[in-house]
Design an enzyme around this catalytic site. Sequence first.
Site, short mmCIF file in Angstrom:
data_model
loop_
_atom_site.label_atom_id
_atom_site.label_comp_id
_atom_site.label_asym_id
_atom_site.label_seq_id
_atom_site.Cartn_x
_atom_site.Cartn_y
_atom_site.Cartn_z
N LYS A 60 0.85 -1.21 0.00
CA LYS A 60 0.00 0.00 0.00
C LYS A 60 0.88 1.25 0.00
O LYS A 60 2.08 1.17 0.30
CB LYS A 60 -0.92 -0.03 1.22
N ARG A 159 -10.82 -0.28 14.52
CA ARG A 159 -10.52 0.58 13.36
C ARG A 159 -11.25 0.04 12.14
O ARG A 159 -12.07 0.72 11.55
CB ARG A 159 -9.01 0.64 13.11
N TYR A 281 15.03 30.42 8.28
CA TYR A 281 13.78 30.99 8.77
C TYR A 281 13.78 31.15 10.29
O TYR A 281 14.31 30.29 11.01
CB TYR A 281 12.59 30.10 8.37
N MET A 329 11.22 24.44 2.67
CA MET A 329 10.45 23.57 1.77
C MET A 329 11.36 22.77 0.83
O MET A 329 11.14 21.58 0.61
CB MET A 329 9.49 24.43 0.93
C1 LIG Z 1 -0.43 -1.77 6.86
C2 LIG Z 1 -1.03 -3.04 7.25
C3 LIG Z 1 -0.24 -4.20 7.37
C4 LIG Z 1 1.27 -4.15 7.33
O1 LIG Z 1 1.73 -3.68 8.58
P1 LIG Z 1 3.29 -3.49 8.90
O2 LIG Z 1 3.31 -3.03 10.30
O3 LIG Z 1 3.78 -2.43 7.95
O4 LIG Z 1 3.95 -4.79 8.67
C5 LIG Z 1 -0.86 -5.40 7.60
N1 LIG Z 1 -2.21 -5.48 7.73
C6 LIG Z 1 -3.00 -4.38 7.65
C7 LIG Z 1 -4.47 -4.53 7.83
C8 LIG Z 1 -2.44 -3.13 7.44
O5 LIG Z 1 -3.23 -2.05 7.40
#
Ligand SMILES: *Cc1c(COP(=O)(O)O)cnc(C)c1O
Length: 388
Positions: A60, A159, A281, A329
């Site tokens: 992802k 969640r 800055y 930036m």
């Molecule tokens: C992101 C995610 C993972 C991977 O988790 P890591 O801690 O990066 O290994 C696995 N399962 C779900 C549902 C996730 O959202």
Amino acid sequence: MNVSVSAALSDRETTRPRTADDAAAARAGAFLTIDLAALRENYLALRSRLGGRACAAVVKADAYGLGAARIAPVFHEAGCRHFFVAHLDEGLALKQALPDDCAIMVLHGPMPGSEADCAHAGLVPVLNSMEQIEAWGGLARALGRRLPAFVQIDSGMSRMGLPEADITRIAATPDLLDGIIVEAVMSHLACADEPDHPANAEQLANFRRRKALLPDAPASFANSSGIFLGPDYQFDLARPGAALYGLNPQPHLPNPMKNVVRLMAKVVQTREIPAGAHVGYSWRFRADRPTRIATVSVGYADGWLRSLSGRGAVLVDGRAAPIAGRVSMDSITVDVTDLPPEAVKPGSLVELIGPDQTPDAVAALAGTIGYEVLTSLGNRYHRRYLNG
Ligand SMILES: *Cc1c(COP(=O)(O)O)cnc(C)c1O
């Protein structure tokens, strides 16, 4: 210094014809180098902990910022056949990068109205709610064929996934899953990086008990850190992300994973300032001695987080040059007074992330986690994939 990068940069001195990549390297302000061999090793190392159970790859957010289209095929070559993305669009893009002999799961499930796109592309949604189950089952009935899905249950993170009440409803009325091939039942750990946290055992017990209420199917539970909680947590399919990309799955112990990422940026210019002069800055840095400042071509728009203002250092041939003042930036300013002047000139490379300054270490300085450091890395880098 990374020899291949510096070699590419000194092409002007060689007789090799200048390629488009050389020209792009000359134009670039910074280089992000991703080691495909290290990714492969990390995948194999995680899988070897699973005692023959399957190991997915979570890719992802563009493989945690590192480039899913280049990286997913490396995992596939290493034997991975299960890939997870968060969004349907990520899945559609990933589909183009992978052979057809693997499954791509969409963690968020289809957003309302996108179910047909998901099915048409042959992506496997993770169904998280009764609404998603009803929509997916409804589509299956409309199409007159059964459709595959993962079903996620909430084991205590609150969640995503079905709460216990909905699981009980399905147990009482299995017809609710009509049309759906449940390929696996999954859940996600909230505290797996803290092995002593009581949440782990509690979630494990909840997962077992709630999963048993659903039709029999393979189970998926462990993320990267979950794999290291031991065989009880591993089930049929593990879902590591972070550890594949070199982040430490056991933050309290030495990191067993290979570093994957190197970030090098070029010096734009240098200057000498007298004691009492200010830098950047808000004049956050004041020189307390005659000081040499180098301005480096990376800033918060590139994911060098602004919370690193005045914190940490870049490395020049292994020697630290502290960050002086605010992160801008597009640039940072570093104190190179103690380095030999010839080591820091316009175009010289400094290292921001690498084996000697890992994403986890940068995250600790920035007050965040390595996940955020990696996924913040911007789009302006000249990217190189090594050992492909
Ligand atoms: C992101 C995610 C993972 C991977 O988790 P890591 O801690 O990066 O290994 C696995 N399962 C779900 C549902 C996730 O959202």
